[in-house]
Structure formats: structure tokens, C-alpha cells
Write a protein that holds these residues in place. Structure first.
Motif, PDB file in Angstrom:
ATOM      1  N   UNK A  38       0.739  -1.375  -0.003  1.00 31.03           N
ATOM      2  CA  UNK A  38       0.130  -0.158  -0.173  1.00 31.03           C
ATOM      3  C   UNK A  38       1.010   1.360   0.035  1.00 31.03           C
ATOM      4  N   UNK A  39       2.100   1.147   0.158  1.00 30.55           N
ATOM      5  CA  UNK A  39       2.845   2.421   0.460  1.00 30.55           C
ATOM      6  C   UNK A  39       4.402   2.041  -0.109  1.00 30.55           C
ATOM      7  N   UNK A  40       4.981   3.092  -0.367  1.00 27.90           N
ATOM      8  CA  UNK A  40       6.327   3.308  -0.968  1.00 27.90           C
ATOM      9  C   UNK A  40       7.096   2.657   0.028  1.00 27.90           C
ATOM     10  N   UNK A  41       6.948   2.814   1.211  1.00 23.09           N
ATOM     11  CA  UNK A  41       7.609   1.933   2.419  1.00 23.09           C
ATOM     12  C   UNK A  41       7.484   0.488   2.292  1.00 23.09           C
ATOM     13  N   UNK A  42       6.406   0.122   1.628  1.00 15.16           N
ATOM     14  CA  UNK A  42       6.253  -1.262   1.581  1.00 15.16           C
ATOM     15  C   UNK A  42       7.495  -1.792   0.312  1.00 15.16           C
ATOM     16  N   UNK A  43       7.434  -1.110  -0.655  1.00 21.52           N
ATOM     17  CA  UNK A  43       8.161  -1.227  -1.901  1.00 21.52           C
ATOM     18  C   UNK A  43       9.420  -1.342  -1.463  1.00 21.52           C
ATOM     19  N   UNK A  44      10.007  -0.090  -0.719  1.00 21.33           N
ATOM     20  CA  UNK A  44      11.498  -0.227  -0.054  1.00 21.33           C
ATOM     21  C   UNK A  44      11.824  -1.301   0.458  1.00 21.33           C
ATOM     22  N   UNK A  45      10.873  -2.150   1.474  1.00 22.02           N
ATOM     23  CA  UNK A  45      11.390  -3.027   2.108  1.00 22.02           C
ATOM     24  C   UNK A  45      11.651  -4.381   1.416  1.00 22.02           C
ATOM     25  N   UNK A  46      11.179  -4.233   0.125  1.00 26.10           N
ATOM     26  CA  UNK A  46      11.578  -5.223  -0.822  1.00 26.10           C
ATOM     27  C   UNK A  46      12.999  -5.162  -1.538  1.00 26.10           C
ATOM     28  N   UNK A  47      13.570  -4.076  -1.190  1.00 27.45           N
ATOM     29  CA  UNK A  47      14.936  -3.882  -1.938  1.00 27.45           C
ATOM     30  C   UNK A  47      15.981  -3.328  -0.702  1.00 27.45           C
ATOM     31  N   UNK A  48      15.748  -3.567   0.469  1.00 24.41           N
ATOM     32  CA  UNK A  48      16.574  -3.391   1.527  1.00 24.41           C
ATOM     33  C   UNK A  48      18.066  -3.623   1.352  1.00 24.41           C
ATOM     34  N   UNK A  49      18.813  -2.536   1.470  1.00 28.29           N
ATOM     35  CA  UNK A  49      20.238  -2.869   1.223  1.00 28.29           C
ATOM     36  C   UNK A  49      20.783  -2.844  -0.190  1.00 28.29           C
ATOM     37  N   UNK A  50      19.865  -2.667  -1.124  1.00 29.41           N
ATOM     38  CA  UNK A  50      20.231  -2.924  -2.581  1.00 29.41           C
ATOM     39  C   UNK A  50      19.640  -1.485  -3.287  1.00 29.41           C
ATOM     40  N   UNK A  51      20.480  -1.242  -4.361  1.00 31.13           N
ATOM     41  CA  UNK A  51      20.003  -0.058  -5.346  1.00 31.13           C
ATOM     42  C   UNK A  51      18.935  -0.819  -6.233  1.00 31.13           C
ATOM     43  N   UNK A  52      17.843   0.205  -6.565  1.00 31.65           N
ATOM     44  CA  UNK A  52      16.763  -0.290  -7.334  1.00 31.65           C
ATOM     45  C   UNK A  52      16.406   0.636  -8.400  1.00 31.65           C
ATOM     46  N   UNK A  53      15.916   0.490  -9.625  1.00 31.01           N
ATOM     47  CA  UNK A  53      15.239   1.209 -10.389  1.00 31.01           C
ATOM     48  C   UNK A  53      13.858   0.609 -10.613  1.00 31.01           C
ATOM     49  N   UNK A  54      12.877   1.558 -10.182  1.00 27.44           N
ATOM     50  CA  UNK A  54      11.521   1.407 -10.044  1.00 27.44           C
ATOM     51  C   UNK A  54      10.846   2.057 -11.421  1.00 27.44           C
ATOM     52  N   UNK A  55      10.154   1.141 -12.184  1.00 31.99           N
ATOM     53  CA  UNK A  55       9.663   1.578 -13.415  1.00 31.99           C
ATOM     54  C   UNK A  55       8.045   1.460 -13.027  1.00 31.99           C
ATOM     55  N   UNK A  56       7.388   3.017 -12.932  1.00 36.43           N
ATOM     56  CA  UNK A  56       5.868   2.972 -12.938  1.00 36.43           C
ATOM     57  C   UNK A  56       5.503   3.111 -14.196  1.00 36.43           C
ATOM     58  N   UNK A  57       4.689   2.119 -14.516  1.00 39.64           N
ATOM     59  CA  UNK A  57       4.092   1.789 -15.857  1.00 39.64           C
ATOM     60  C   UNK A  57       2.563   1.287 -15.962  1.00 39.64           C
ATOM     61  N   UNK A  58       2.132   1.097 -17.097  1.00 39.27           N
ATOM     62  CA  UNK A  58       0.782   0.487 -17.205  1.00 39.27           C
ATOM     63  C   UNK A  58       0.790  -0.273 -18.694  1.00 39.27           C
ATOM     64  N   UNK A  59       0.024  -1.193 -18.657  1.00 34.08           N
ATOM     65  CA  UNK A  59      -0.120  -2.256 -19.956  1.00 34.08           C
ATOM     66  C   UNK A  59      -0.676  -1.358 -20.909  1.00 34.08           C
ATOM     67  N   UNK A  60      -1.512  -0.397 -20.413  1.00 35.81           N
ATOM     68  CA  UNK A  60      -2.435   0.398 -21.467  1.00 35.81           C
ATOM     69  C   UNK A  60      -1.718   1.666 -21.903  1.00 35.81           C
ATOM     70  N   UNK A  61      -0.420   2.076 -21.531  1.00 35.42           N
ATOM     71  CA  UNK A  61       0.309   3.135 -21.907  1.00 35.42           C
ATOM     72  C   UNK A  61       1.394   3.121 -22.973  1.00 35.42           C
ATOM     73  N   UNK A  62       0.910   3.570 -23.790  1.00 39.60           N
ATOM     74  CA  UNK A  62       1.802   3.533 -25.144  1.00 39.60           C
ATOM     75  C   UNK A  62       3.221   3.742 -24.996  1.00 39.60           C
ATOM     76  N   UNK A  63       3.689   5.063 -24.324  1.00 42.60           N
ATOM     77  CA  UNK A  63       4.917   5.248 -24.080  1.00 42.60           C
ATOM     78  C   UNK A  63       5.662   4.368 -22.974  1.00 42.60           C
ATOM     79  N   UNK A  64       4.806   3.850 -22.049  1.00 46.67           N
ATOM     80  CA  UNK A  64       5.431   2.968 -21.075  1.00 46.67           C
ATOM     81  C   UNK A  64       6.063   1.707 -22.041  1.00 46.67           C
ATOM     82  N   UNK A  65       5.155   1.246 -22.803  1.00 47.67           N
ATOM     83  CA  UNK A  65       5.536  -0.081 -23.696  1.00 47.67           C
ATOM     84  C   UNK A  65       6.588   0.150 -24.516  1.00 47.67           C
ATOM     85  N   UNK A  66       6.714   1.389 -25.257  1.00 43.31           N
ATOM     86  CA  UNK A  66       7.815   1.490 -26.015  1.00 43.31           C
ATOM     87  C   UNK A  66       9.154   1.665 -25.251  1.00 43.31           C
TER      88      UNK A  66
END
Length: 167
Positions: free
Chosen positions: A37-65
Motif C-alpha cells: 500500500x505504500x512506497x515504504x512497503x516497496x522499499x522493504x523489498x529492496x533493502x540494502x540494494x539499489x533499485x530502479x522502479x519503473x511505474x508503468x501500465x499495460x495500457x500506456x503506449x509510451x510505457x510499452x515503447x
């Protein structure tokens, strides 16, 4: 007839991509991440590592490109370098099958989250983003920010940003 002959290789490639299964590096977060539910929840998944988060959608043409152009190149460049890739699909909660088909089609590795509206709102508000795709770098210490390279992505600039964040 000549036009059809020219289209055959393109059509064959599309059919092949539509029949692909998941990349061996593809990880679905527990419950597809729908309980996060929160960015904090996502941060817990990558604790101690660098990460690139890609916020996208299947419906989003620029995202898919951008995924098609850059995702596999970024993943290959950072393979074995302690960098996680997290793909958060937004506004797709009712489109789970389309989401999974897109992940297989583009052969995207990394962690995958099917965001509920609370997660999308929390992340977008915290990074002050307005649209998709949005890219966020998470440092090992848990700090985060949007990348300077957004749309269209300058691949070399994004690689440099991730490398600096991974120091």
C-alpha cells in the motif's frame, strides 16, 4: 502482393513474442504485490540494494515503447551488480492477464507488482510525479528520487544515474 510479403517477417515476430513465457529472471511479488500500500512497503523489498522502479501500465503506449527499447538493456548492463529492477504496473488491477502477457511479451525480468490504487497514489505523491512512465531510483540506504531521464529515456544517462546511486 509485395506489401504482404514485406509484412510476413513482422507478423511472424509478433506471433512469436505473443507466445513467449516469462523470462527466467521474472519474479512476481507475493499476491502479485496487490497487498502493498505504500512506497515504504516497496522499499522493504529492496533493502540494502539499489533499485530502479519503473511505474508503468499495460495500457500506456509510451510505457510499452520505453520497456521494449530499454528494459532488457538495463537489466543486462546491471546483471550481477547488486541492482534490483522493480516494475510497478498501475491502473491494471482488473487486468491481471493482460499484465502477465505484457511481461512475457517484453521478456521483462526483475520484480513485478500489480499496484492497487493506494500504492499508486502513495508513490506518485511522494515522488511528485504526474504521469507514466515514471522512473525512480532507490539507493541502498532507502532514499529515493525520480530519475532525471524520464521520457524519452536517455539510456546512457539513466545507466550513469543508477551507477552513481549504486556506489
Amino acid at each position: 502482393m509485395c506489401i504482404l510479403k514485406d509484412l510476413v517477417p513482422t507478423i511472424a515476430e509478433l506471433v512469436k513474442k505473443q507466445q513467449q513465457t516469462f523470462n527466467t529472471e521474472t519474479i512476481f511479488v507475493k499476491n502479485n504485490g496487490t497487498q502493498l500500500n505504500t512506497l515504504k512497503d516497496v522499499l522493504a523489498l529492496t533493502k540494502g540494494k539499489t533499485a530502479l522502479v519503473d511505474m508503468w501500465g499495460t495500457w500506456c503506449s509510451p510505457c510499452r515503447t520505453e520497456i521494449e527499447k530499454n528494459a532488457l538493456k538495463l537489466e543486462a548492463h546491471f546483471k550481477g551488480k547488486n541492482v534490483n529492477f522493480i516494475y510497478i504496473s498501475n491502473e491494471d488491477i482488473a487486468r491481471e492477464q493482460e499484465w502477465k502477457k505484457a511481461i512475457a511479451y517484453f521478456q521483462i525480468g526483475g520484480m513485478h507488482i500489480l499496484a492497487n490504487p493506494r500504492l499508486t497514489k502513495d508513490i506518485m505523491n511522494k515522488v511528485k510525479a504526474m504521469g507514466y512512465p515514471t522512473y525512480i531510483i532507490i539507493k541502498k540506504d532507502g532514499s529515493y528520487r525520480q530519475t532525471t531521464s524520464q521520457l524519452p529515456v536517455n539510456l546512457q544517462a539513466m545507466i550513469k544515474e543508477i551507477e552513481v546511486a549504486n556506489l
